[in-house]
Scaffold this motif. Structure first.
Motif, PDB file in Angstrom:
ATOM      1  N   LYS A   1      26.171  49.754 -76.219  1.00 28.54           N
ATOM      2  CA  LYS A   1      26.247  48.630 -75.281  1.00 28.54           C
ATOM      3  C   LYS A   1      26.631  49.113 -73.891  1.00 28.54           C
ATOM      4  CE  LYS A   1      27.352  44.761 -78.355  1.00 28.54           C
ATOM      5  NZ  LYS A   1      28.300  43.659 -78.642  1.00 28.54           N
ATOM      6  N   ILE A   2      26.098  48.403 -72.896  1.00 25.22           N
ATOM      7  CA  ILE A   2      26.532  48.570 -71.514  1.00 25.22           C
ATOM      8  C   ILE A   2      27.081  47.227 -71.045  1.00 25.22           C
ATOM      9  CG2 ILE A   2      24.154  48.156 -70.705  1.00 25.22           C
ATOM     10  CD1 ILE A   2      24.876  49.839 -68.211  1.00 25.22           C
ATOM     11  N   ILE A   3      28.284  47.234 -70.518  1.00 21.80           N
ATOM     12  CA  ILE A   3      28.896  46.033 -69.945  1.00 21.80           C
ATOM     13  C   ILE A   3      29.053  46.298 -68.452  1.00 21.80           C
ATOM     14  CG2 ILE A   3      30.800  44.394 -70.052  1.00 21.80           C
ATOM     15  CD1 ILE A   3      29.231  44.612 -72.667  1.00 21.80           C
ATOM     16  N   ALA A   4      28.033  45.927 -67.695  1.00 24.10           N
ATOM     17  CA  ALA A   4      28.008  46.152 -66.246  1.00 24.10           C
ATOM     18  C   ALA A   4      27.961  44.786 -65.576  1.00 24.10           C
ATOM     19  CB  ALA A   4      26.805  47.004 -65.851  1.00 24.10           C
ATOM     20  N   GLU A   5      29.120  44.220 -65.350  1.00 29.20           N
ATOM     21  CA  GLU A   5      29.219  42.847 -64.848  1.00 29.20           C
ATOM     22  C   GLU A   5      29.829  42.870 -63.453  1.00 29.20           C
ATOM     23  OE1 GLU A   5      30.350  38.422 -66.597  1.00 29.20           O
ATOM     24  OE2 GLU A   5      30.970  40.222 -67.679  1.00 29.20           O
ATOM     25  N   GLY A   6      28.940  42.998 -62.447  1.00 35.23           N
ATOM     26  CA  GLY A   6      29.391  42.943 -61.072  1.00 35.23           C
ATOM     27  C   GLY A   6      29.579  41.510 -60.618  1.00 35.23           C
ATOM     28  N   THR A   7      29.811  41.346 -59.336  1.00 36.01           N
ATOM     29  CA  THR A   7      29.948  40.017 -58.748  1.00 36.01           C
ATOM     30  C   THR A   7      29.118  39.966 -57.475  1.00 36.01           C
ATOM     31  OG1 THR A   7      31.856  40.559 -57.347  1.00 36.01           O
ATOM     32  CG2 THR A   7      32.315  39.874 -59.627  1.00 36.01           C
ATOM     33  N   LEU A   8      28.984  38.780 -56.911  1.00 36.92           N
ATOM     34  CA  LEU A   8      28.256  38.637 -55.651  1.00 36.92           C
ATOM     35  C   LEU A   8      28.891  39.477 -54.560  1.00 36.92           C
ATOM     36  CD1 LEU A   8      26.078  37.203 -53.952  1.00 36.92           C
ATOM     37  CD2 LEU A   8      27.724  35.354 -53.572  1.00 36.92           C
ATOM     38  N   GLU A   9      30.207  39.492 -54.514  1.00 37.26           N
ATOM     39  CA  GLU A   9      30.920  40.245 -53.488  1.00 37.26           C
ATOM     40  C   GLU A   9      31.014  41.731 -53.820  1.00 37.26           C
ATOM     41  OE1 GLU A   9      32.170  37.581 -55.063  1.00 37.26           O
ATOM     42  OE2 GLU A   9      31.850  36.068 -53.495  1.00 37.26           O
ATOM     43  N   GLN A  10      30.981  42.073 -55.116  1.00 34.11           N
ATOM     44  CA  GLN A  10      31.121  43.458 -55.553  1.00 34.11           C
ATOM     45  C   GLN A  10      30.042  43.806 -56.589  1.00 34.11           C
ATOM     46  OE1 GLN A  10      35.430  43.293 -56.720  1.00 34.11           O
ATOM     47  NE2 GLN A  10      35.564  45.072 -55.367  1.00 34.11           N
ATOM     48  N   PRO A  11      28.806  43.975 -56.122  1.00 33.91           N
ATOM     49  CA  PRO A  11      27.750  44.351 -57.065  1.00 33.91           C
ATOM     50  C   PRO A  11      27.932  45.782 -57.555  1.00 33.91           C
ATOM     51  CG  PRO A  11      26.940  44.481 -54.823  1.00 33.91           C
ATOM     52  CD  PRO A  11      28.315  43.870 -54.737  1.00 33.91           C
ATOM     53  N   ILE A  12      27.337  46.076 -58.672  1.00 31.20           N
ATOM     54  CA  ILE A  12      27.281  47.444 -59.196  1.00 31.20           C
ATOM     55  C   ILE A  12      25.995  48.080 -58.705  1.00 31.20           C
ATOM     56  CG2 ILE A  12      27.040  48.805 -61.320  1.00 31.20           C
ATOM     57  CD1 ILE A  12      28.794  46.555 -62.657  1.00 31.20           C
ATOM     58  N   ILE A  13      26.092  49.277 -58.154  1.00 35.89           N
ATOM     59  CA  ILE A  13      24.926  49.913 -57.535  1.00 35.89           C
ATOM     60  C   ILE A  13      24.599  51.223 -58.243  1.00 35.89           C
ATOM     61  CG2 ILE A  13      23.994  50.945 -55.417  1.00 35.89           C
ATOM     62  CD1 ILE A  13      25.800  49.039 -53.838  1.00 35.89           C
ATOM     63  N   PHE A  14      23.349  51.336 -58.695  1.00 36.72           N
ATOM     64  CA  PHE A  14      22.787  52.596 -59.161  1.00 36.72           C
ATOM     65  C   PHE A  14      21.835  53.089 -58.080  1.00 36.72           C
ATOM     66  CE2 PHE A  14      23.906  50.539 -63.132  1.00 36.72           C
ATOM     67  CZ  PHE A  14      24.291  51.579 -63.969  1.00 36.72           C
ATOM     68  N   THR A  15      22.006  54.315 -57.626  1.00 43.90           N
ATOM     69  CA  THR A  15      21.142  54.813 -56.569  1.00 43.90           C
ATOM     70  C   THR A  15      21.072  56.335 -56.614  1.00 43.90           C
ATOM     71  OG1 THR A  15      20.620  54.628 -54.202  1.00 43.90           O
ATOM     72  CG2 THR A  15      22.961  54.901 -54.791  1.00 43.90           C
ATOM     73  N   SER A  16      20.438  56.898 -55.614  1.00 43.52           N
ATOM     74  CA  SER A  16      20.266  58.346 -55.540  1.00 43.52           C
ATOM     75  C   SER A  16      21.503  59.030 -54.980  1.00 43.52           C
ATOM     76  CB  SER A  16      19.066  58.660 -54.644  1.00 43.52           C
ATOM     77  OG  SER A  16      19.038  60.014 -54.279  1.00 43.52           O
ATOM     78  N   GLU A  17      21.714  60.256 -55.397  1.00 45.27           N
ATOM     79  CA  GLU A  17      22.786  61.065 -54.834  1.00 45.27           C
ATOM     80  C   GLU A  17      22.590  61.261 -53.334  1.00 45.27           C
ATOM     81  OE1 GLU A  17      25.141  65.145 -56.136  1.00 45.27           O
ATOM     82  OE2 GLU A  17      22.995  64.964 -56.527  1.00 45.27           O
ATOM     83  N   LEU A  18      21.345  61.095 -52.868  1.00 45.47           N
ATOM     84  CA  LEU A  18      21.025  61.271 -51.452  1.00 45.47           C
ATOM     85  C   LEU A  18      21.335  60.028 -50.611  1.00 45.47           C
ATOM     86  CD1 LEU A  18      17.491  62.905 -51.946  1.00 45.47           C
ATOM     87  CD2 LEU A  18      19.704  64.075 -51.698  1.00 45.47           C
ATOM     88  N   ASP A  19      21.680  58.950 -51.253  1.00 46.53           N
ATOM     89  CA  ASP A  19      21.842  57.661 -50.572  1.00 46.53           C
ATOM     90  C   ASP A  19      23.244  57.513 -49.991  1.00 46.53           C
ATOM     91  OD1 ASP A  19      21.472  55.101 -49.674  1.00 46.53           O
ATOM     92  OD2 ASP A  19      21.262  54.188 -51.649  1.00 46.53           O
ATOM     93  N   ASP A  20      23.309  57.433 -48.672  1.00 47.63           N
ATOM     94  CA  ASP A  20      24.573  57.191 -47.978  1.00 47.63           C
ATOM     95  C   ASP A  20      24.736  55.678 -47.813  1.00 47.63           C
ATOM     96  OD1 ASP A  20      26.751  56.961 -46.330  1.00 47.63           O
ATOM     97  OD2 ASP A  20      25.954  58.207 -44.706  1.00 47.63           O
ATOM     98  N   LEU A  21      25.610  55.095 -48.589  1.00 49.17           N
ATOM     99  CA  LEU A  21      25.751  53.643 -48.599  1.00 49.17           C
ATOM    100  C   LEU A  21      26.490  53.102 -47.386  1.00 49.17           C
ATOM    101  CD1 LEU A  21      26.463  53.036 -52.387  1.00 49.17           C
ATOM    102  CD2 LEU A  21      24.324  52.722 -51.149  1.00 49.17           C
ATOM    103  N   SER A  22      26.953  53.986 -46.521  1.00 48.73           N
ATOM    104  CA  SER A  22      27.610  53.516 -45.306  1.00 48.73           C
ATOM    105  C   SER A  22      26.609  53.156 -44.213  1.00 48.73           C
ATOM    106  CB  SER A  22      28.577  54.591 -44.781  1.00 48.73           C
ATOM    107  OG  SER A  22      27.865  55.725 -44.304  1.00 48.73           O
ATOM    108  N   THR A  23      25.318  53.445 -44.439  1.00 46.73           N
ATOM    109  CA  THR A  23      24.283  53.121 -43.464  1.00 46.73           C
ATOM    110  C   THR A  23      23.041  52.633 -44.193  1.00 46.73           C
ATOM    111  OG1 THR A  23      22.857  54.002 -41.713  1.00 46.73           O
ATOM    112  CG2 THR A  23      23.489  55.522 -43.467  1.00 46.73           C
TER     113      THR A  23
END
Length: 257
Positions: free
Chosen positions: A89-111
């Motif tokens: 099982k995966i329990i990945a329950e984010g919220t509108l204000e705090q979503p869960i993000i899967f992305t690339s190691e190359l992705d700078d989420l500050s921009t």
């Protein structure tokens, strides 16, 4: 006063590094029977094919960031993928204000200006496998996109449990994935193989994936509130007698798709 500001600046910089450290997750990290929690004060790096094995549970806190490595350190795996095996099982329950993000190691989420919508194939994606009904001879199949294929029982999906429960995905964003490991063997943003309708998938986003956004292989899982944008193939793809529904869905295709 200036010295005090400099000291405070150094303190907060060091505190930030401690607060948002990186945790590398590899295969055999989440074995059968384990409960493994990813917390929002860490950034997690998927290094190769990472399986949540049968009987294990992966819990992901709201606001957690998980990044996939494009070049796994073991020199064997062709990309990085998170695979929830049958019976896990995966329990990945984010919220509108705090979503869960899967992305690339190359992705700078500050921009928002580092990786454009055309930047995909930088890691694999998220694969969930279940015990739901699959329209194949024998009632099971082997998930596409993973080279070990039938050689690894953890890649098999399908069964007879319509209400099978693989967990929760809520307020989850999956970005810049879709590694192509061979002809007709691409990885989708979200792959659902034999996933039953006891699984909750709600408020899901797939952005800039090379292959399909969400692909269903049998099963009966339902998806509500979905946005798929700038993917290289189908936004939503259904195979092997999937019997669920999608409600409140949006697809945005780029000019090159």
């Amino acid at each position: 006063f200036l010295m005090k500001k400099q000291i405070l600046s150094i303190f907060f910089s060091c505190f930030s590094l401690l607060l948002f450290g990186q945790v590398v997750v590899q295969d055999a990290t989440i074995d059968a029977g384990d409960t493994y929690t990813m917390t929002s004060d860490q950034e997690y790096i998927l290094d190769g094919y990472v399986y949540v094995e049968e009987g294990a549970t992966l819990i992901i806190e709201p606001g957690t960031v998980i990044k996939g490595s494009a070049v796994p350190s073991n020199g064997i795996d062709l990309t990085s993928v998170l695979i929830i095996a049958k019976g896990a099982k995966i329990i990945a329950e984010g919220t509108l204000e705090q979503p869960i993000i899967f992305t690339s190691e190359l992705d700078d989420l500050s921009t928002t200006e580092d990786l454009p919508a055309t930047e995909n194939n930088t890691w694999g994606g998220l694969v969930i496998l279940g015990n739901g009904i699959v329209g194949e001879d024998g009632g099971t199949d082997v998930v596409e996109g993973l080279p070990s294929g039938a050689d690894d029982a953890r890649n098999v999906y399908g069964g007879d449990n319509v209400a099978d429960n693989s967990g929760i995905l809520k307020y989850v964003s999956i970005r810049h994935g879709g590694s192509d490991i061979g002809a007709d063997n691409e990885i989708n943003g979200l792959t659902l193989g034999g996933v039953g309708n006891g699984t909750l998938i709600d408020y899901i986003e797939i952005f800039a994936n090379q292959d399909d956004g969400i692909e269903f292989f049998g099963g009966s899982v339902n998806v509500t509130h979905a946005v798929v944008s700038f993917v290289g193939d189908d936004s939503y793809d259904m195979d092997e007698s999937w019997s669920g529904y999608i409600q409140f869905a949006l697809s945005v295709q780029g000019e090159e798709n």
